[in-house]
Design a protein around this motif. Structure first.
Motif, PDB file in Angstrom:
ATOM      1  N   LYS A  11       0.666  -1.140   0.020  1.00  0.00           N
ATOM      2  CA  LYS A  11       0.076   0.062   0.046  1.00  0.00           C
ATOM      3  C   LYS A  11       0.971   1.121  -0.014  1.00  0.00           C
ATOM      4  CE  LYS A  11      -3.667  -2.132   2.547  1.00  0.00           C
ATOM      5  NZ  LYS A  11      -4.383  -2.089   3.607  1.00  0.00           N
ATOM      6  N   SER A  12       0.149   2.369  -0.364  1.00  0.00           N
ATOM      7  CA  SER A  12       1.049   3.620  -0.430  1.00  0.00           C
ATOM      8  C   SER A  12       1.090   4.213   1.178  1.00  0.00           C
ATOM      9  CB  SER A  12       0.307   4.510  -1.197  1.00  0.00           C
ATOM     10  OG  SER A  12      -0.959   5.201  -0.361  1.00  0.00           O
ATOM     11  N   PHE A  13       2.419   5.254   1.071  1.00  0.00           N
ATOM     12  CA  PHE A  13       2.569   5.679   2.304  1.00  0.00           C
ATOM     13  C   PHE A  13       1.257   6.468   2.944  1.00  0.00           C
ATOM     14  CE2 PHE A  13       5.780   8.184   4.962  1.00  0.00           C
ATOM     15  CZ  PHE A  13       6.687   7.365   4.802  1.00  0.00           C
ATOM     16  N   LEU A  14       0.606   6.881   2.044  1.00  0.00           N
ATOM     17  CA  LEU A  14      -0.510   7.737   2.613  1.00  0.00           C
ATOM     18  C   LEU A  14      -1.580   6.899   3.116  1.00  0.00           C
ATOM     19  CD1 LEU A  14      -2.079  10.470   2.205  1.00  0.00           C
ATOM     20  CD2 LEU A  14      -3.214   9.500   0.442  1.00  0.00           C
ATOM     21  N   SER A  15      -1.659   5.687   2.683  1.00  0.00           N
ATOM     22  CA  SER A  15      -2.533   4.840   3.444  1.00  0.00           C
ATOM     23  C   SER A  15      -2.055   4.175   4.679  1.00  0.00           C
ATOM     24  CB  SER A  15      -3.202   3.806   2.446  1.00  0.00           C
ATOM     25  OG  SER A  15      -2.235   2.922   2.177  1.00  0.00           O
ATOM     26  N   ILE A  16      -0.947   4.232   4.834  1.00  0.00           N
ATOM     27  CA  ILE A  16      -0.397   3.714   6.160  1.00  0.00           C
ATOM     28  C   ILE A  16      -0.280   4.561   7.154  1.00  0.00           C
ATOM     29  CG2 ILE A  16       1.942   3.251   7.162  1.00  0.00           C
ATOM     30  CD1 ILE A  16       2.481   1.581   4.494  1.00  0.00           C
TER      31      ILE A  16
ATOM     32  N   ASP B  71       4.922  11.750  -1.393  1.00  0.00           N
ATOM     33  CA  ASP B  71       6.212  12.117  -1.275  1.00  0.00           C
ATOM     34  C   ASP B  71       5.909  13.457  -0.554  1.00  0.00           C
ATOM     35  OD1 ASP B  71       7.134  11.642  -4.729  1.00  0.00           O
ATOM     36  OD2 ASP B  71       8.069  10.654  -2.746  1.00  0.00           O
ATOM     37  N   GLN B  72       5.006  14.302  -0.668  1.00  0.00           N
ATOM     38  CA  GLN B  72       4.816  15.476   0.264  1.00  0.00           C
ATOM     39  C   GLN B  72       4.735  14.989   1.778  1.00  0.00           C
ATOM     40  OE1 GLN B  72       1.451  16.739  -1.730  1.00  0.00           O
ATOM     41  NE2 GLN B  72       2.235  18.560  -2.345  1.00  0.00           N
ATOM     42  N   ILE B  73       3.811  13.743   2.093  1.00  0.00           N
ATOM     43  CA  ILE B  73       3.805  13.564   3.488  1.00  0.00           C
ATOM     44  C   ILE B  73       5.047  13.010   4.023  1.00  0.00           C
ATOM     45  CG2 ILE B  73       2.883  11.573   4.739  1.00  0.00           C
ATOM     46  CD1 ILE B  73       0.428  11.370   3.031  1.00  0.00           C
ATOM     47  N   ARG B  74       5.961  12.402   3.125  1.00  0.00           N
ATOM     48  CA  ARG B  74       7.472  12.052   3.492  1.00  0.00           C
ATOM     49  C   ARG B  74       8.349  13.220   4.067  1.00  0.00           C
ATOM     50  NH1 ARG B  74       9.023   8.756  -0.902  1.00  0.00           N
ATOM     51  NH2 ARG B  74       7.648   7.077  -0.056  1.00  0.00           N
ATOM     52  N   SER B  75       8.019  14.115   3.000  1.00  0.00           N
ATOM     53  CA  SER B  75       8.953  15.405   3.454  1.00  0.00           C
ATOM     54  C   SER B  75       8.285  15.960   4.674  1.00  0.00           C
ATOM     55  CB  SER B  75       8.617  16.265   1.875  1.00  0.00           C
ATOM     56  OG  SER B  75       7.377  16.744   2.000  1.00  0.00           O
ATOM     57  N   ARG B  76       6.987  16.014   5.052  1.00  0.00           N
ATOM     58  CA  ARG B  76       6.585  16.729   6.044  1.00  0.00           C
ATOM     59  C   ARG B  76       6.993  16.024   7.224  1.00  0.00           C
ATOM     60  NH1 ARG B  76       0.534  19.264   5.490  1.00  0.00           N
ATOM     61  NH2 ARG B  76       0.733  20.488   3.500  1.00  0.00           N
ATOM     62  N   MET B  77       6.743  14.770   7.179  1.00  0.00           N
ATOM     63  CA  MET B  77       7.372  13.962   8.218  1.00  0.00           C
ATOM     64  C   MET B  77       8.853  14.143   8.802  1.00  0.00           C
ATOM     65  SD  MET B  77       5.336  10.440   7.601  1.00  0.00           S
ATOM     66  CE  MET B  77       5.866   9.361   8.878  1.00  0.00           C
ATOM     67  N   LYS B  78       9.685  14.268   7.692  1.00  0.00           N
ATOM     68  CA  LYS B  78      11.169  14.409   7.745  1.00  0.00           C
ATOM     69  C   LYS B  78      11.400  15.920   8.531  1.00  0.00           C
ATOM     70  CE  LYS B  78      13.820  12.056   4.157  1.00  0.00           C
ATOM     71  NZ  LYS B  78      14.561  12.564   2.978  1.00  0.00           N
ATOM     72  N   ILE B  82       9.874  13.014  12.130  1.00  0.00           N
ATOM     73  CA  ILE B  82       9.094  11.714  12.731  1.00  0.00           C
ATOM     74  C   ILE B  82       9.465  10.494  11.784  1.00  0.00           C
ATOM     75  CG2 ILE B  82       6.727  10.612  12.808  1.00  0.00           C
ATOM     76  CD1 ILE B  82       5.479  13.555  12.909  1.00  0.00           C
ATOM     77  N   LEU B  83       9.757   9.282  12.454  1.00  0.00           N
ATOM     78  CA  LEU B  83      10.329   8.300  11.448  1.00  0.00           C
ATOM     79  C   LEU B  83       9.031   7.527  10.842  1.00  0.00           C
ATOM     80  CD1 LEU B  83      12.796   6.699  14.017  1.00  0.00           C
ATOM     81  CD2 LEU B  83      13.481   7.870  12.010  1.00  0.00           C
ATOM     82  N   PRO B  84       9.300   6.913   9.794  1.00  0.00           N
ATOM     83  CA  PRO B  84       8.308   6.328   9.048  1.00  0.00           C
ATOM     84  C   PRO B  84       7.904   5.074   9.808  1.00  0.00           C
ATOM     85  CG  PRO B  84      10.126   6.068   7.635  1.00  0.00           C
ATOM     86  CD  PRO B  84      10.551   6.952   9.066  1.00  0.00           C
ATOM     87  N   PRO B  85       6.708   4.432   9.654  1.00  0.00           N
ATOM     88  CA  PRO B  85       6.598   3.156  10.411  1.00  0.00           C
ATOM     89  C   PRO B  85       7.216   2.136   9.814  1.00  0.00           C
ATOM     90  CG  PRO B  85       4.507   3.835   8.876  1.00  0.00           C
ATOM     91  CD  PRO B  85       5.771   5.051   9.052  1.00  0.00           C
ATOM     92  N   ARG B  86       7.394   1.062  10.434  1.00  0.00           N
ATOM     93  CA  ARG B  86       8.254  -0.238  10.099  1.00  0.00           C
ATOM     94  C   ARG B  86       7.511  -0.652   8.804  1.00  0.00           C
ATOM     95  NH1 ARG B  86      10.943  -3.743  12.980  1.00  0.00           N
ATOM     96  NH2 ARG B  86      12.177  -2.609  14.575  1.00  0.00           N
TER      97      ARG B  86
END
Lengths: 226, 326
Positions: A11-16, B71-78, B82-86
């Motif tokens: 699944k995508s990052f968003l849904s996670i 990608d936008q969510i990833r950049s905001r978390m950075k 906040i670390l991404p979930p496992r």
């Protein structure tokens, strides 16, 4: 029977990020990669992957929406429905928001929305959005039949987050800059708005006028008398 | 000439001999002037540096969260650290109920309309379970786990579970309700009544409850067996539902209704702690519609997906004329 299931990152990052709310047992088909399971139900245990962010800001206002009243007796007058709604931490000063909030008190919802569309204040945009949201909630969740059959029973704004910055003045003097936020609260009630919401602006009946005049007359004293 | 001319229009026509100038002045009146420009633009930068910029938190972020790309969510978390979930998570999962009714019972049309005293009604009630081979096989399978199981005794137990479940629903006793009702049925029963008050009464059973259908299925393994038994009830009940404000929205406390229901009970046979619980209800198409609600609704317009319209004026293939225009 307990089985171990792996959730692959297909699944995508968003849904996670979306499914980071605490898990609860739900009857929706939460299918994983295994098609053989089909539409079975999963009772999952609670796991949290992200750091917990506690809710900030006011939380008591929407609790009024959860109050359940006892069933009314057949002869009783029909209790009007109400809905409480709010928007927290609006980037606007509470002192300025007061003007917008107090303007719409006692108006019907349609009239309030109409007026707010033409008020030259940034806060009016937020208040209008909140009113529209509240109207929608009332119809969908609080058993209000007609969305226009609502009036603004309570409307007020309180202080939210205040951040402080600095600025310089002439001759090395320092000034404090306040960045205000406010919370806006509204309660819509079912029915037509009352004829006179503000007691002060309501026309006085002849009876009250007479009694007031009589009281004034009786308060007169002759100065210097015994 | 900013801010110079503030004359009213009738005086302007007297002062300006030249009508062109008067015309230009009238146009100027329609233009808005900018009053926010400082008279000394050379010191703009210094004036801006007077106030230290403070980064304010964006409280309206969640409104636009759904429109963000990964990608936008990833950049905001950075940014927030906040670390991404496992990447993959293993969770123990318990399957305590199936998600549907397997091979549902198809009730005969017009069931319950004829009185059991008439010939037709008597024929309807003489629907023997023993003549249904598949159901009998399922019953035998259930007996291999539960020795004392018999359709006649089970029907009475089923009615007790039914009454217990509904009483728990009315009292909002969700612990007892989970014992009486499966995970599929629970949200269907409770979701709409969360903000409502219910008043329900079981008056009497008009006909003895009858087992009409039975099936067994296995999930994942051959040994993990779930059984589903359909019971037919013909009862008299009263139901009144009040909304959050105590106003009646459905039914009546006084008027009794005759109800014909086909309730599916499920049990996880492989589980030694399994219980017979209400799983689903079979509502046939020929069943008369329920009492309409006491409210009017705004009908939602169906969303029509418009197909791309082919423009007949502009030719699809380039001709001499279109080429000339291009």
């Amino acid at each position: 029977m307990e089985i171990l299931l792996r959730q692959f990152q297909t699944k995508s990052f968003l849904s996670i990020c979306k499914c980071l709310e605490p898990a609860y047992s739900h009857a929706t088909s939460w299918t994983s990669g295994n098609a053989m399971l089909g539409k079975t139900l999963f009772h999952t245990s609670n796991t949290v992957a992200m750091p917990y962010n506690p809710p900030k800001g006011p939380r008591k206002w929407p609790i009024y929406n959860k109050k359940i009243f006892a069933p009314q007796l057949p002869g009783e007058e029909r209790r009007p429905a109400y809905v409480c709604h709010m928007r927290t931490n609006i980037k606007y000063s509470p002192f300025k928001m007061w003007y917008v909030a107090s303007m719409i008190r006692g108006m019907s919802v349609d009239e309030a929305i109409k007026q707010l569309s033409f008020v030259n204040k940034q806060g009016a945009v937020h208040v209008k959005e909140v009113l529209l949201e509240a109207q929608k909630l009332a119809v969908e969740k609080h058993n209000v039949e007609f969305k226009s059959n609502l009036w603004v029973a309570e409307s007020f704004a309180t202080k939210g987050l205040v951040m402080k910055g600095i600025r310089r003045h002439a001759k090395g003097r320092v000034g404090l800059v306040h960045y205000f936020h406010c919370h806006y609260f509204v309660r819509l009630e079912e029915g037509s708005p009352p004829a006179h919401f503000f007691f002060e602006t309501a026309p006085k009946t002849t009876k009250t006028l007479l009694s007031e005049w009589v009281d004034e007359m009786r308060q007169r004293r002759i100065p210097g008398s015994l | 000439m900013p801010g110079m001319l503030n004359m009213p229009q009738d005086i302007a026509s007297v002062i300006f001999e030249n009508s062109i100038v008067e015309f230009v002045y009238n146009i100027y009146l329609m233009v808005r002037e900018r009053h926010t420009k400082h008279w000394a633009p050379a010191f703009k930068k210094l004036r801006r540096l007077k106030v230290q910029k403070v980064k304010l938190p964006n409280f309206r972020e969640e409104d636009t969260m759904s429109e963000l790309t990964p990608d936008q969510i990833r950049s905001r978390m950075k940014e927030q650290g906040i670390l991404p979930p496992r990447s993959w998570m293993e969770r123990p999962i318990t399957i305590s109920a199936t998600g549907a009714v397997f091979e549902p019972y198809i009730p005969p049309e017009g069931d319950g309309k004829l009185s059991s005293l008439t010939l037709g009604g008597a024929k309807q009630s003489m629907e023997f379970l023993s003549k249904k081979s598949k159901s009998m096989l399922a019953v035998r399978k259930i007996r291999s786990f539960e020795d004392n199981f018999s359709p006649s005794t089970f029907a009475e137990e089923a009615q007790d579970i039914y009454i217990k479940a509904h009483k728990a629903l009315v009292e909002k006793d969700y612990d007892t309700l989970h014992q009486c009702v499966t995970e599929l049925c629970f949200p269907l029963m409770t979701e709409d009544l969360k903000m409502c008050t219910t008043r329900w009464q079981f008056l009497k059973s008009l006909e003895p409850p009858r087992v009409v259908h039975a099936r067994c299925t296995d999930i994942i393994n051959k040994e993990n067996i779930f059984s589903q038994v359909t019971v037919r009830f013909h009862t008299q009940q009263t139901l009144a539902v009040y909304d959050r404000f105590g106003r009646l929205i459905y039914g009546s406390e006084v008027v009794a209704k005759d109800v014909v229901e086909y309730v599916v009970f499920e049990k996880h046979l492989a589980n030694s702690y399994g219980l017979w619980r209400i799983h689903e209800k079979i509502i046939p198409d020929w069943m008369p519609a329920r009492e309409p609600g006491r409210k009017t609704y705004v009908q939602q317009k169906p969303v029509v997906e418009s197909e791309p319209v082919a423009d007949t004026v502009v030719p699809a293939t380039p001709t001499e004329q279109s080429a000339a225009v291009a």
